[in-house]
Scaffold this motif. Structure first.
Motif, PDB file in Angstrom:
ATOM      1  N   THR A  71      -2.681   2.954  -0.060  1.00 47.64           N
ATOM      2  CA  THR A  71      -1.946   3.554  -1.177  1.00 47.64           C
ATOM      3  C   THR A  71      -0.608   2.841  -1.383  1.00 47.64           C
ATOM      4  OG1 THR A  71      -2.978   5.688  -0.765  1.00 47.64           O
ATOM      5  CG2 THR A  71      -0.951   5.705  -2.051  1.00 47.64           C
ATOM      6  N   ASP A  72       0.091   2.571  -0.276  1.00 47.06           N
ATOM      7  CA  ASP A  72       1.376   1.864  -0.351  1.00 47.06           C
ATOM      8  C   ASP A  72       1.197   0.452  -0.908  1.00 47.06           C
ATOM      9  OD1 ASP A  72       2.629   4.095   0.672  1.00 47.06           O
ATOM     10  OD2 ASP A  72       2.792   3.294   2.711  1.00 47.06           O
ATOM     11  N   ILE A  73       0.147  -0.239  -0.465  1.00 46.83           N
ATOM     12  CA  ILE A  73      -0.104  -1.598  -0.954  1.00 46.83           C
ATOM     13  C   ILE A  73      -0.362  -1.573  -2.452  1.00 46.83           C
ATOM     14  CG2 ILE A  73      -1.771  -3.498  -0.915  1.00 46.83           C
ATOM     15  CD1 ILE A  73      -2.076  -2.920   2.126  1.00 46.83           C
ATOM     16  N   LEU A  74      -1.217  -0.666  -2.889  1.00 53.14           N
ATOM     17  CA  LEU A  74      -1.562  -0.596  -4.305  1.00 53.14           C
ATOM     18  C   LEU A  74      -0.377  -0.160  -5.164  1.00 53.14           C
ATOM     19  CD1 LEU A  74      -5.130   0.939  -4.044  1.00 53.14           C
ATOM     20  CD2 LEU A  74      -4.516  -1.432  -4.544  1.00 53.14           C
ATOM     21  N   ALA A  75       0.530   0.624  -4.573  1.00 56.28           N
ATOM     22  CA  ALA A  75       1.708   1.068  -5.313  1.00 56.28           C
ATOM     23  C   ALA A  75       2.842   0.047  -5.249  1.00 56.28           C
ATOM     24  CB  ALA A  75       2.181   2.411  -4.762  1.00 56.28           C
ATOM     25  N   GLY A  76       2.613  -1.053  -4.537  1.00 59.03           N
ATOM     26  CA  GLY A  76       3.626  -2.091  -4.446  1.00 59.03           C
ATOM     27  C   GLY A  76       4.733  -1.774  -3.456  1.00 59.03           C
TER      28      GLY A  76
END
Length: 86
Positions: A71-76
């Motif tokens: 989730t953190d990766i996809l949210a940048g």
């Protein structure tokens, strides 16, 4: 990276030599790239086998921490820090 030569100042033979040099370099890079992709494929296959065995053994394959990291990766919001366990 080397600067690109002034093409107008090169002779025909110098242009041919430069083309040959860069073509040989590209062939070498392509070969190394294929080798790296092969290694990556082998590593991914090993990881899939391990995850499959864990799943068959009843272990958790994906944890809440994994989902949060994705989730953190996809949210940048990705950082180099390892996520804390949940």
């Amino acid at each position: 990276m080397d600067t690109f030569p002034d093409l107008g100042s090169l002779s025909d033979q110098e242009l041919k030599d430069l083309i040959q040099q860069l073509t040989e370099e590209e062939v070498d890079i392509s070969y190394r790239r294929r080798i790296l992709h092969g290694k990556i494929d082998i590593l991914r296959a090993e990881l899939v086998n391990r995850l499959r065995k864990r799943h068959e053994g009843g272990e958790e394959v994906i944890t809440g921490a994994d989902v949060q990291r994705l989730t953190d990766i996809l949210a940048g919001r990705a950082s180099n820090d390892e996520p804390t366990g949940e």
